[in-house]
Write a protein that holds these residues in place. Structure first.
Motif, mmCIF file in Angstrom:
data_model
loop_
_atom_site.group_PDB
_atom_site.id
_atom_site.type_symbol
_atom_site.label_atom_id
_atom_site.label_comp_id
_atom_site.label_asym_id
_atom_site.label_seq_id
_atom_site.Cartn_x
_atom_site.Cartn_y
_atom_site.Cartn_z
ATOM 1 N N ASP A 12 0.834 -1.200 0.000
ATOM 2 C CA ASP A 12 0.000 0.000 0.000
ATOM 3 C C ASP A 12 0.873 1.256 0.000
ATOM 4 N N ARG A 13 1.957 1.217 0.797
ATOM 5 C CA ARG A 13 2.861 2.370 0.842
ATOM 6 C C ARG A 13 3.496 2.633 -0.529
ATOM 7 N N LEU A 14 3.955 1.537 -1.199
ATOM 8 C CA LEU A 14 4.603 1.694 -2.510
ATOM 9 C C LEU A 14 3.617 2.199 -3.550
ATOM 10 N N GLU A 15 2.388 1.726 -3.481
ATOM 11 C CA GLU A 15 1.393 2.163 -4.460
ATOM 12 C C GLU A 15 1.042 3.637 -4.294
ATOM 13 N N ARG A 16 1.342 4.175 -3.141
ATOM 14 C CA ARG A 16 1.051 5.594 -2.905
ATOM 15 C C ARG A 16 2.266 6.480 -3.167
ATOM 16 N N ASN A 17 3.447 5.874 -3.350
ATOM 17 C CA ASN A 17 4.681 6.647 -3.568
ATOM 18 C C ASN A 17 5.365 6.128 -4.839
ATOM 19 N N ILE A 18 5.184 6.843 -5.946
ATOM 20 C CA ILE A 18 5.685 6.373 -7.240
ATOM 21 C C ILE A 18 7.197 6.237 -7.248
ATOM 22 N N ILE A 23 12.063 2.710 -7.401
ATOM 23 C CA ILE A 23 13.333 2.248 -6.817
ATOM 24 C C ILE A 23 13.271 0.765 -6.479
ATOM 25 N N VAL A 24 12.167 0.329 -5.879
ATOM 26 C CA VAL A 24 12.038 -1.079 -5.513
ATOM 27 C C VAL A 24 11.978 -1.966 -6.760
ATOM 28 N N VAL A 25 11.250 -1.523 -7.798
ATOM 29 C CA VAL A 25 11.181 -2.306 -9.047
ATOM 30 C C VAL A 25 12.567 -2.413 -9.674
ATOM 31 N N ALA A 26 13.306 -1.286 -9.712
ATOM 32 C CA ALA A 26 14.655 -1.316 -10.287
ATOM 33 C C ALA A 26 15.567 -2.258 -9.499
ATOM 34 N N LEU A 27 15.443 -2.242 -8.175
ATOM 35 C CA LEU A 27 16.264 -3.106 -7.329
ATOM 36 C C LEU A 27 15.942 -4.579 -7.575
#
Length: 246
Positions: A12-18, A23-27
């Motif tokens: 939920d946090r990631l979906e609210r912060n593009i 960064i997480v997808v790239a990692l």
């Protein structure tokens, strides 16, 4: 409203912060790519010649591919003998092939699919690109795959096709390259290029590099490109009955 509702978890946090999501997808993609790719550099079965040494020319790095003795050229290699570095003329043709952007429409990788093998021939092996820097693999099919185009057409056909593709293939969208007939490959630069490739592991002999000016003497860029195209897929004689890749 949703923005006033406390996040329920990490997703939920990631979906609210593009930015955090990017960064997480790239990692994740980086770690996955490293895990997938890095082992290929250390596994012996990645390169087929470890199981089938006949894929590589037995005299590679020991004898000149084409020796120039008092102006007389002598070939020590013939098609089917196995992988070897490109001759000076073929390498010059490959440089022109890249300069003209041919790789943007043509790949040099036949995938292990039935339709590709029926159209182009035996699927490509990693060992067949062992001396390519950079390799020309890919799945781009604006133009046909060229991995095994060597010997498929005559030199005259290749020259006519490069000068005016639509004269031979009316539906072709390939541009013409008439200026290749008027320019000459640079013998000095090609020797420097061969020396650089040797530095990174391509087994050119001193004789290979010394013979470069003689091989390029009197040749045009058209001759070089045709020489390159005509050697593609002809170095190794692959056995259709063998399974080279697990």
């Amino acid at each position: 409203m949703a923005e006033n509702t406390p996040p329920k978890g990490l997703q939920d946090r990631l979906e609210r912060n593009i930015w955090a999501l990017l960064i997480v997808v790239a990692l994740v993609l980086s770690v996955g790519g490293l895990v997938e790719i890095v082992p290929l550099f250390y596994l012996k079965n990645t390169m087929e010649y470890n199981r089938y040494p006949e894929i590589v020319w037995s005299k590679v790095g020991q004898e000149a591919i084409i020796a120039a003795d008092a102006g007389v050229l002598k070939a020590n290699w013939k098609p089917g003998d196995g992988m070897r570095p490109y001759t000076a003329l073929e390498l010059a043709g490959r440089d022109i092939y890249q300069r003209e952007g041919c790789y943007t429409c043509h790949s040099q990788m036949i995938r292990p699919f039935r339709d590709e093998k029926e159209r182009y021939g035996h699927y490509s092996l990693a060992s067949e690109s062992m001396f390519d820097h950079p390799f020309q693999w890919g799945s781009k099919r604006t133009g046909p795959d060229l991995a095994r185009v060597g010997g498929k057409y005559s030199d005259d056909w290749q020259r006519s096709h490069l000068r005016r593709p639509q004269a031979l293939v009316p539906e072709s969208v390939m541009p013409a390259y008439p200026w290749l007939d008027k320019a000459s490959p640079d013998a000095v630069n090609i020797q420097t290029h061969m020396g650089g490739l040797r530095t990174i592991g391509v087994p050119y002999t001193d004789a290979d590099i010394a013979a470069a000016p003689a091989l390029l003497q009197g040749k045009t860029e058209m001759d070089a490109v045709v020489a390159y195209l005509q050697v593609l897929g002809t170095m190794v004689k692959l056995d259709e009955g063998k399974v080279y890749r697990d």
